[in-house]
Design a protein around this motif. Structure first.
Motif, PDB file in Angstrom:
ATOM      1  N   HIS A 168     -25.478-100.872   1.589  1.00  0.00           N
ATOM      2  CA  HIS A 168     -25.289-100.134   0.338  1.00  0.00           C
ATOM      3  C   HIS A 168     -26.069 -98.840   0.391  1.00  0.00           C
ATOM      4  O   HIS A 168     -27.260 -98.851   0.672  1.00  0.00           O
ATOM      5  CB  HIS A 168     -25.751-100.975  -0.858  1.00  0.00           C
ATOM      6  CG  HIS A 168     -24.936-102.208  -1.021  1.00  0.00           C
ATOM      7  ND1 HIS A 168     -23.619-102.174  -1.390  1.00  0.00           N
ATOM      8  CD2 HIS A 168     -25.240-103.511  -0.828  1.00  0.00           C
ATOM      9  CE1 HIS A 168     -23.149-103.405  -1.420  1.00  0.00           C
ATOM     10  NE2 HIS A 168     -24.106-104.236  -1.082  1.00  0.00           N
ATOM     11  N   PRO A 169     -25.388 -97.740   0.135  1.00  0.00           N
ATOM     12  CA  PRO A 169     -26.084 -96.457   0.170  1.00  0.00           C
ATOM     13  C   PRO A 169     -27.277 -96.483  -0.786  1.00  0.00           C
ATOM     14  O   PRO A 169     -27.223 -97.121  -1.830  1.00  0.00           O
ATOM     15  CB  PRO A 169     -25.032 -95.463  -0.308  1.00  0.00           C
ATOM     16  CG  PRO A 169     -23.729 -96.126  -0.079  1.00  0.00           C
ATOM     17  CD  PRO A 169     -23.984 -97.589  -0.239  1.00  0.00           C
ATOM     18  N   GLN A 170     -28.327 -95.814  -0.370  1.00  0.00           N
ATOM     19  CA  GLN A 170     -29.547 -95.832  -1.176  1.00  0.00           C
ATOM     20  C   GLN A 170     -29.960 -94.438  -1.571  1.00  0.00           C
ATOM     21  O   GLN A 170     -29.499 -93.456  -1.015  1.00  0.00           O
ATOM     22  CB  GLN A 170     -30.676 -96.480  -0.347  1.00  0.00           C
ATOM     23  CG  GLN A 170     -30.395 -97.920  -0.001  1.00  0.00           C
ATOM     24  CD  GLN A 170     -31.263 -98.384   1.157  1.00  0.00           C
ATOM     25  OE1 GLN A 170     -31.519 -97.639   2.088  1.00  0.00           O
ATOM     26  NE2 GLN A 170     -31.722 -99.613   1.081  1.00  0.00           N
ATOM     27  N   PHE A 171     -30.870 -94.395  -2.490  1.00  0.00           N
ATOM     28  CA  PHE A 171     -31.527 -93.149  -2.878  1.00  0.00           C
ATOM     29  C   PHE A 171     -30.562 -91.998  -3.090  1.00  0.00           C
ATOM     30  O   PHE A 171     -30.759 -90.895  -2.607  1.00  0.00           O
ATOM     31  CB  PHE A 171     -32.614 -92.782  -1.875  1.00  0.00           C
ATOM     32  CG  PHE A 171     -33.559 -93.916  -1.669  1.00  0.00           C
ATOM     33  CD1 PHE A 171     -34.343 -94.361  -2.727  1.00  0.00           C
ATOM     34  CD2 PHE A 171     -33.613 -94.585  -0.467  1.00  0.00           C
ATOM     35  CE1 PHE A 171     -35.180 -95.452  -2.564  1.00  0.00           C
ATOM     36  CE2 PHE A 171     -34.455 -95.668  -0.314  1.00  0.00           C
ATOM     37  CZ  PHE A 171     -35.241 -96.099  -1.363  1.00  0.00           C
ATOM     38  N   GLY A 172     -29.490 -92.302  -3.805  1.00  0.00           N
ATOM     39  CA  GLY A 172     -28.612 -91.224  -4.222  1.00  0.00           C
ATOM     40  C   GLY A 172     -27.750 -90.646  -3.136  1.00  0.00           C
ATOM     41  O   GLY A 172     -27.236 -89.553  -3.262  1.00  0.00           O
ATOM     42  N   ARG A 173     -27.594 -91.368  -2.029  1.00  0.00           N
ATOM     43  CA  ARG A 173     -26.655 -90.882  -1.023  1.00  0.00           C
ATOM     44  C   ARG A 173     -25.347 -91.639  -1.223  1.00  0.00           C
ATOM     45  O   ARG A 173     -24.947 -92.462  -0.415  1.00  0.00           O
ATOM     46  CB  ARG A 173     -27.212 -91.086   0.377  1.00  0.00           C
ATOM     47  CG  ARG A 173     -28.072 -89.939   0.888  1.00  0.00           C
ATOM     48  CD  ARG A 173     -29.393 -89.824   0.180  1.00  0.00           C
ATOM     49  NE  ARG A 173     -30.240 -88.807   0.802  1.00  0.00           N
ATOM     50  CZ  ARG A 173     -31.508 -88.614   0.476  1.00  0.00           C
ATOM     51  NH1 ARG A 173     -32.071 -89.313  -0.489  1.00  0.00           N
ATOM     52  NH2 ARG A 173     -32.204 -87.681   1.078  1.00  0.00           N
ATOM     53  N   GLY A 174     -24.704 -91.366  -2.351  1.00  0.00           N
ATOM     54  CA  GLY A 174     -23.477 -92.087  -2.678  1.00  0.00           C
ATOM     55  C   GLY A 174     -23.757 -93.458  -3.250  1.00  0.00           C
ATOM     56  O   GLY A 174     -22.930 -94.361  -3.198  1.00  0.00           O
ATOM     57  N   GLU A 175     -24.945 -93.618  -3.802  1.00  0.00           N
ATOM     58  CA  GLU A 175     -25.359 -94.906  -4.361  1.00  0.00           C
ATOM     59  C   GLU A 175     -24.602 -95.196  -5.657  1.00  0.00           C
ATOM     60  O   GLU A 175     -24.455 -94.325  -6.509  1.00  0.00           O
ATOM     61  CB  GLU A 175     -26.865 -94.856  -4.636  1.00  0.00           C
ATOM     62  CG  GLU A 175     -27.458 -96.171  -5.082  1.00  0.00           C
ATOM     63  CD  GLU A 175     -28.982 -96.075  -5.199  1.00  0.00           C
ATOM     64  OE1 GLU A 175     -29.515 -94.971  -5.001  1.00  0.00           O
ATOM     65  OE2 GLU A 175     -29.598 -97.105  -5.493  1.00  0.00           O
ATOM     66  N   ALA A 176     -24.117 -96.439  -5.794  1.00  0.00           N
ATOM     67  CA  ALA A 176     -23.331 -96.793  -6.982  1.00  0.00           C
ATOM     68  C   ALA A 176     -24.115 -97.713  -7.914  1.00  0.00           C
ATOM     69  O   ALA A 176     -24.880 -98.567  -7.458  1.00  0.00           O
ATOM     70  CB  ALA A 176     -22.041 -97.457  -6.559  1.00  0.00           C
ATOM     71  N   PHE A 177     -23.965 -97.518  -9.216  1.00  0.00           N
ATOM     72  CA  PHE A 177     -24.588 -98.356 -10.237  1.00  0.00           C
ATOM     73  C   PHE A 177     -23.492 -98.817 -11.199  1.00  0.00           C
ATOM     74  O   PHE A 177     -22.469 -98.149 -11.333  1.00  0.00           O
ATOM     75  CB  PHE A 177     -25.616 -97.559 -11.045  1.00  0.00           C
ATOM     76  CG  PHE A 177     -26.685 -96.906 -10.224  1.00  0.00           C
ATOM     77  CD1 PHE A 177     -27.913 -97.524 -10.039  1.00  0.00           C
ATOM     78  CD2 PHE A 177     -26.461 -95.669  -9.638  1.00  0.00           C
ATOM     79  CE1 PHE A 177     -28.898 -96.916  -9.274  1.00  0.00           C
ATOM     80  CE2 PHE A 177     -27.437 -95.059  -8.875  1.00  0.00           C
ATOM     81  CZ  PHE A 177     -28.660 -95.683  -8.690  1.00  0.00           C
ATOM     82  N   ILE A 178     -23.735 -99.936 -11.865  1.00  0.00           N
ATOM     83  CA  ILE A 178     -22.842-100.326 -12.958  1.00  0.00           C
ATOM     84  C   ILE A 178     -23.621-100.166 -14.256  1.00  0.00           C
ATOM     85  O   ILE A 178     -24.653-100.807 -14.453  1.00  0.00           O
ATOM     86  CB  ILE A 178     -22.374-101.791 -12.820  1.00  0.00           C
ATOM     87  CG1 ILE A 178     -21.653-102.010 -11.499  1.00  0.00           C
ATOM     88  CG2 ILE A 178     -21.479-102.166 -13.993  1.00  0.00           C
ATOM     89  CD1 ILE A 178     -20.314-101.324 -11.367  1.00  0.00           C
TER      90      ILE A 178
END
Lengths: 464, 249
Positions: free
Chosen positions: A317-327
């Motif tokens: 899972h991409p981390q630290f805002g490198r395409g990181e997704a949240f719900i």
């Protein structure tokens, strides 16, 4: 396996490591991210500590340099090695100057200055490479790409290439892993006189263009003879199938190749007969994965590379805002770091790969770490965001007013918000469609914290 | 405004001189014509293209690395006489950064002289460190300040020429005389990028007006709503010029 030197840390080294560890712990307890301070303390006490610790890496040290994709490439490489049970030193938060890397080593060392790790995966700032390479002595340099970036900090691209060349020269045994599609990287590798291998994408993809799209391209001219390079096609920026019509310098046949690239439902492609399915968006991620594949293969883990990459990338899972997704409140929120024209254009492509209606938030700061010169905003193809799937754009950050003008002159209305927090709130309030948040460096930390907190709250109260 | 009014903008060597968002200057000029109903055509000239100066009303020369500037210099020297006549005839020119340096007699770098076009009586000498800063200027003929960003190793000396503005914050031509840029006939030379024009609509309109006057005798431009431009400009002025030392040294 590396020659295993017996390391005898001196009292000063032990003090140094423990000071860093204590500081690291203290900062954690205070809820602060101290990625550089502990390292600084360690080096202040013992200037030789970094070389002492890094010499204890048992197998291989990878350095990852390049304008874009460093953090993702480095973290993915580290993730795959760890999944195979390896112990890895990694500056995964992206603190990529001397102090940040020192912090990572201090965290991994024990209290008497010994390190038990097979690998080091080190993302290294191009400008800090000259200082760091002789200390950490990488076995491999993975060079992701070379684009124009923060001219006020780094200078023109020629300057960066010179700095990297000097850094490479400090480590006679280093091998380079470079992107064949990038003429600048290939030129740098050739010039270095060091052995190198390349990776690339040798076929046109849906997003490839045959002519310029107006996107500013570095390295349009042959670095060797100055002639305008000829392209059969471009993937993006200067990446593509290139050759020089005069001196014959041309894209090498890649040692490692990706093919059959599809981006519609999560990036998917083939490497060496293996299908790699990812949940990632963004064509450029294919290069990051390919770079990791090449690195593992070069480091003598070709068989395991084949198994791990295809099986594990989907779990990364991409981390630290490198395409990181949240719900958050039942919708997907994706955070992208975008800090230079090439990166920003690729993130716009990634956003538009999602054909569904969406809202956008863009935050641009001009603190020292961001680069105080934001003129590059005018080299980003923002006009592409006039796409009908983009329902709203909210801008914020220290230079929000510059963004307003940037959009005004391509005829796209935007909403301005006081700060990044209210901008995200406003983006969430537009509709229940997915929200894409594009930010530059210093905005990343605050927005990342906020999204994490919100996603956690939503999870706890089961409001998804 | 009558639809037959038309301006032709020539963007010189955009694939060599394209640092610092220069294309924003073109976009700004184009939109401010479009909003006023003025026909506008832009043409990019790259290496080897023949430039017909008599067909152009505004010429834009951007910034590039030293190496790229060298290539452009040798291209432009071939058509120096045409360029010179265009300037002397009152043709409008905006030259930024590397383009600005090329207007002069020479750019001296590490003991070597890169010959310029000698269109304006000025010269440039490279010196460390690079002058990198936000910058604010005052030109008494303009209704408010000029704001931008500068990043140059060259120190430019404009002799008796008029500067583009007085430096209120930042370095300017050479970090010594508190002057920035040059104005000569309808030529504007400056180190300001950012790009220059979007946050400085008064400078953009001044260029458009000089071109319209030369071609059609038009001296009045329709006013536009520049609220957002002024806000962005004012933000920079307030941030760097309030309670601060007047110039950066």
């Amino acid at each position: 396996m590396k020659e295993n030197r017996k390391v005898k840390p001196a009292i000063r080294d032990i003090l140094s490591v423990n000071a860093a560890k204590a500081l690291d712990k203290g900062l954690h307890l205070m809820g602060r991210q101290g990625t550089s301070l502990p390292g600084k303390a360690a080096i202040d006490i013992s200037p030789s500590i970094l070389a002492l610790l890094s010499s204890q890496i048992k197998e291989k040290t990878f350095a990852v340099c390049g304008t874009n994709g460093k953090t993702t490439t480095n973290n993915l490489l580290c993730f795959l090695l760890e999944e195979q049970g390896e112990r890895v030193v990694c500056n995964r938060m992206g603190a990529n100057m001397v102090n940040g890397i020192m912090t990572a080593f201090a965290q991994a060392a024990d209290h008497i200055g010994r390190l038990d790790a097979g690998y080091a995966c080190l993302e290294i700032d191009e400008a800090a490479a000259v200082q760091l390479f002789p200390l950490v002595r990488p076995d491999y340099l993975i060079l992701t790409n070379l684009f124009r970036d923060q001219l006020d900090r780094y200078g023109e691209i020629d300057t960066i290439m010179e700095k990297l060349g000097n850094a490479i020269d400090t480590v006679p045994e280093i091998k380079l892993i470079v992107n064949a599609d990038d003429p600048l990287s290939v030129y740098l590798a050739r010039q270095s006189g060091h052995p190198y291998v390349t990776y690339g994408i040798s076929e046109k993809t849906s997003g490839s263009g045959e002519t310029g799209t107006g996107e500013i391209r570095e390295g349009r001219f042959c670095k060797s003879c100055g002639t305008l390079l000829t392209y059969d096609w471009y993937h993006y920026s200067q990446m593509g199938m290139w050759h020089c019509p005069r001196c014959g310098l041309s894209r090498p046949n890649p040692d490692y190749e990706a093919s059959g690239i599809m981006t519609e439902q999560g990036l998917c492609f083939m490497i060496d007969g293996h299908t790699v399915r990812t949940g990632l968006s963004g064509f450029y991620q294919a290069y990051n994965i390919l770079a990791v594949w090449s690195a593992l293969s070069e480091a003598g883990r070709r068989e395991t590379a084949a198994v791990t990459v295809q099986q594990l990338v989907s779990r990364y899972h991409p981390q630290f805002g490198r395409g990181e997704a949240f719900i958050i409140k039942g919708r997907k929120v994706v955070l992208h770091l975008a800090k230079n024209p090439a990166g920003f254009n690729q993130n716009i492509t990634a956003v538009l790969e999602d054909k569904a209606p969406k809202n956008l938030v863009i935050v641009i700061n001009d603190n020292d770490q961001d680069g105080t010169d934001i003129s590059w905003l005018w080299d980003v193809d923002f006009d592409r965001l006039s796409d009908e799937s983009v329902r709203s754009i909210t801008v914020s950050g220290i230079r929000a007013l510059d963004l307003v003008l940037r959009f005004k002159y391509v005829g796209i209305p935007v909403k301005v918000e006081e700060n990044s927090k209210s901008a995200v709130e406003s983006g969430l309030a537009q509709s229940s469609d997915p929200l894409y948040v594009l930010v530059n460096y210093t905005a990343l930390f605050e927005v990342h914290q906020m999204l994490k907190r919100k996603a956690k709250l939503c999870h706890i109260f089961n409001r998804t | 405004m009558d639809g037959t009014v038309k301006l032709r903008i020539g963007h010189l060597y955009p694939d060599l001189l394209n640092l610092y968002g220069d294309r924003g200057n073109v976009q700004c000029m184009v939109m401010r014509c479009v909003w006023r109903g003025i026909d506008v055509e832009t043409k990019e000239y790259n290496q080897g293209d023949k430039i017909d100066f008599s067909s152009l009303d505004i010429l834009l020369l951007g910034g590039g690395s030293d190496r790229e500037q060298r290539i452009v210099g040798s291209e432009l020297r071939k058509i120096r006489e045409d360029f010179h006549s265009y300037v002397e005839d009152g043709g409008t020119v905006l030259a930024v950064c590397g383009g600005y340096q090329l207007l002069g007699h020479y750019y001296e770098i590490e003991g070597e002289r890169i010959e310029g076009l000698s269109l304006v009586d000025l010269y440039t000498v490279q010196k460390a460190p690079r002058l990198i800063s936000n910058i604010v200027l005052k030109n008494e003929e303009l209704p408010f300040e000029i704001t931008g960003f500068e990043n140059h190793g060259g120190r430019t000396f404009i002799g008796k020429n008029r500067p583009f503005g007085k430096v209120l914050y930042g370095f300017g031509n050479n970090g010594e005389d508190q002057e920035e840029g040059v104005l000569y006939k309808n030529v504007t030379g400056t180190y300001l990028h950012g790009p220059l024009l979007p946050k400085n609509p008064h400078v953009c309109d001044r260029l458009l007006r000089s071109a319209l006057e030369r071609k059609y005798g038009i001296t009045q431009l329709e006013a536009l709503d520049d609220t957002q431009e002024k806000e962005a400009n004012r933000y920079i002025v307030n941030r760097f010029c309030k309670n601060k030392k007047s110039t950066k040294r």
